[in-house]
Design a protein around this motif. Structure first.
Motif, PDB file in Angstrom:
ATOM      1  N   ILE B  52     125.950  35.449  34.161  1.00 27.32           N
ATOM      2  CA  ILE B  52     125.632  37.385  34.182  1.00 27.32           C
ATOM      3  C   ILE B  52     127.168  37.306  34.471  1.00 27.32           C
ATOM      4  N   PRO B  53     128.224  36.458  35.053  1.00 22.59           N
ATOM      5  CA  PRO B  53     129.279  37.407  34.511  1.00 22.59           C
ATOM      6  C   PRO B  53     129.880  36.606  33.669  1.00 22.59           C
ATOM      7  N   ALA B  54     129.754  35.697  32.967  1.00 20.70           N
ATOM      8  CA  ALA B  54     130.232  35.270  31.811  1.00 20.70           C
ATOM      9  C   ALA B  54     130.143  36.145  30.318  1.00 20.70           C
ATOM     10  N   PHE B  56     128.949  39.287  31.277  1.00 25.15           N
ATOM     11  CA  PHE B  56     129.289  40.615  31.613  1.00 25.15           C
ATOM     12  C   PHE B  56     130.673  40.469  30.523  1.00 25.15           C
ATOM     13  N   GLY B  57     131.987  40.164  31.367  1.00 25.36           N
ATOM     14  CA  GLY B  57     132.964  40.112  31.234  1.00 25.36           C
ATOM     15  C   GLY B  57     133.643  40.061  29.819  1.00 25.36           C
ATOM     16  N   ILE B  58     132.461  39.873  29.310  1.00 28.17           N
ATOM     17  CA  ILE B  58     133.265  39.543  27.658  1.00 28.17           C
ATOM     18  C   ILE B  58     132.991  41.323  27.179  1.00 28.17           C
TER      19      ILE B  58
END
Lengths: 325, 318
Positions: B52-54, B56-58
């Motif tokens: 999810i962070p990967a 969401f980070g983009i």
């Protein structure tokens, strides 16, 4: 191959007999009686090689002194009395050894709870390393001993995603941790790191060396997966689990950027983040010793771990590049 | 891939036919159910804290966001700002990027070269106490970088430090250039060579002695046999450490923060410090721009890893 072994023993034996640090003859061949092809250092005459050896010792010793300097000097400074900085000339070692700076840590240092930080770090690192071992060992069993469709695809997809640079994930990771209510909580440091894939990769590779026939035999005797895992696999993978524990502990203990982001409550911080708040004390005569005592406190756990488990650190690093040590 | 899809399709149809009997479940699904208790916990953790962070980070890089409300999609504006020479963020970004690249360009060769030289020295068979030396060089890597920085800060301290005292100088190391960069590299090399040193040493010890003997018969000196025997024999560990060291170096953050705090005059402010300041600094958060910076840095990192692998494999496997 056996020839090499002979050369090695031949060369070490006289060295061991030599007096205090001065090795014996590095070239048994040069002492006469040996075969000429035993010469080890290519192209060098025995004399030149002896000089090269001495230069090697000098270079290594000088570098080792530099490497030890900051640790030794902070240790010595932490035992100096506050008045020494103000009134006495520079000394490498204290004029008078006092424990005042360490006693001061029992109370707050400049209003900062250094001892509390230390225990925060202890809790965080111990929990993180323990949970890492648990998660990684059972997942490793799944990826190594069990078969299910798409297993390798799944595993290497995880591995590929985990190679994505951490920086780009930092901000959303903070958002997730914040939504879980973990800002200023030790869980912010304990849990997210458990998602790592590299350790599972290690365990998986290690488990591949354990014959599957053992599982099959146990299965015939009526053992289930959990029994096979606990009774057979777990005891055999202990060495790699110790390595994973050590690296998880030191990694967590030394983490710096992430705690600066998720902690703003001074009471809840780990000690490495706390030191950042303390470091401006370096200019003040009366607190420099306490600052160094705090830094020494932050160094102790990982150094003790290294002294206790040196061979695990070294052997795992030797293996990490695919070279057996 | 296709087998698992068919297996899954099969699973669906068969379960529909006999939903009550678990014994009739298709093999693939049964295997999954058996394995899930083992990988399940990690898969959940990975989804929440990895996947999810990967993703969401983009996404955040394309939004305007202050970490409080909802991110508002603004397309490429964050990136446009970073490359717009008139914009204040552009100056910050370029300064941080330049300082980070400077650190990498000087730091990586040192973090590869110094441990390589030490490994060669420690590999002499007639050297005693090699493991003691290795331990001394390795241990700083286990000291937290903030404690190590405080220790070096004291060593370089203008008033209390041994360096100025023994050299008879009066230099303010962390606040004047080029000393400020110097202290950062000293701390970095001090703390950073241990792992590479151990890897090189074990790799060198695995090189067959026969190769050195042949080189010696052919008249090769120490330098020649290092270049023609040692280096080619340890090319895989070299590649591995170069990639790892480069990616780690792009993430440099703690050393400049602790030693120079980005100074003097922002000359050691690296990109990670900018990202942290923009997203989590004192003022209102500018997480979108910070994410855009982070994503750009991430792209640079992936490109460099790819290039390194490409070059090293091409050159060594011909």
């Amino acid at each position: 191959m056996s020839d090499t072994a002979v050369i090695e023993t031949d060369q070490r034996a006289p060295g061991r007999g030599g007096a205090d640090g001065v090795p014996g003859h590095p070239f048994p061949g040069a002492q006469g009686g040996g075969r000429g092809r035993r010469r080890r250092i290519p192209g060098g005459s025995p004399m030149r090689s002896r000089i090269a050896l001495i230069i090697t010792y000098v270079v290594l010793a000088a570098l080792a002194l530099i490497w030890l300097l900051p640790v030794v000097f902070s240790l010595s400074t932490s035992f100096k009395s506050p008045t020494e900085f103000a009134f006495e000339a520079f000394r490498m070692l204290p004029a008078q050894w006092v424990a005042d700076n360490y006693i001061a840590l029992l109370n707050d240092v400049a209003g900062y709870p250094v001892l509390r930080w230390f225990w925060n770090s202890m809790f965080i690192s111990t929990m993180h390393a323990t949970l890492t071992v648990v998660v990684v060992s059972i997942a490793g069993y799944g990826y190594s001993r069990l078969d299910f469709p798409g297993k390798d695809t799944l595993f290497f997809t995880l591995l590929a995603i985990s190679l994505f640079p951490v920086i780009a994930n930092l901000i959303p990771l903070y958002e997730i941790v914040a939504r879980l209510g973990w800002v200023n909580s030790p869980w912010a440091m304990i849990v997210p790191g458990l998602a790592g894939v590299a350790s599972i990769f290690l365990v998986r590779a290690f488990m591949a060396g354990i014959p599957k026939e053992m599982d099959d035999a146990a299965r015939i005797d009526g053992a289930g997966d959990f029994q096979i895992f606990f009774r057979i696999v777990l005891p055999l993978i202990r060495p790699i689990l110790i390595v994973i524990f050590l690296f998880a502990f030191t990694g967590s203990w030394n983490d710096f950027l992430w705690p600066l982001i998720v902690f703003n409550d001074v009471e809840q911080m780990p000690i490495t983040a706390g030191l950042q708040l303390l470091q401006n004390m370096l200019g003040a005569y009366d607190s420099i010793g306490q600052l160094m005592a705090s830094a020494v406190l932050a160094m102790i756990p990982t150094l003790v771990l290294f002294l206790v488990a040196q061979k695990y650190f070294v052997s795992s690093l030797s293996m990490s590049s695919g070279i057996k040590g | 891939m296709s087998t698992s899809t068919t297996a899954r399709r099969e699973a669906r149809t068969r379960t529909r036919r006999a939903p009550s009997s678990s014994r009739r479940l298709p093999q693939g699904l049964r295997a999954w159910l058996r394995a899930l208790p083992f990988m399940g916990p990690h898969l959940v953790l990975f989804a929440v804290f990895g996947l999810i962070p990967a993703v969401f980070g983009i996404y955040v890089a394309f939004t305007q966001w202050n970490l409080v409300g909802d991110p508002e999609f603004i397309g490429l504006d964050n990136f446009r700002v970073l490359f717009d020479t008139d914009h204040a963020f552009h100056r910050i970004f370029i300064n941080g990027l330049w300082n980070t690249i400077l650190f990498v360009i000087i730091g990586v060769p040192l973090l590869i070269g110094v441990p390589l030289v030490l490994a060669v020295l420690l590999s002499r068979k007639d050297l005693r106490a090699a493991n003691v030396f290795q331990g001394i060089f390795f241990v700083p890597g286990l000291i937290s970088v903030s404690a190590g920085a405080i220790a070096w800060n004291l060593v370089f301290n203008r008033e209390f430090g041994p360096v100025n005292h023994y050299l008879g100088t009066d230099i303010s190391f962390t606040t004047t250039q080029p000393w400020a960069w110097g202290t950062i590299f000293v701390l970095t090399i001090w703390a950073g060579i241990g792992g590479n040193l151990i890897i090189y040493r074990s790799a060198i010890s695995a090189v067959p002695q026969e190769l050195y003997e042949v080189a010696s018969i052919d008249g090769a000196g120490a330098a020649r046999s290092f270049i023609n025997v040692t280096l080619p024999s340890i090319r895989l560990p070299l590649l591995y450490t170069t990639v790892m060291t480069t990616t780690a170096s792009f993430n440099v953050f703690a050393q400049p923060l602790m030693l120079t705090n980005g100074g003097p005059a922002d000359s050691t402010t690296v990109l990670m410090m900018e990202v942290r300041d923009l997203a989590f600094g004192g003022g209102p958060s500018i997480a979108g721009v910070a994410s855009a910076m982070a994503v750009l840095l991430g792209l640079v990192l992936m490109a460099i890893s790819a290039i390194q692998f490409f070059i090293m494999y091409r050159r060594t496997d011909v």
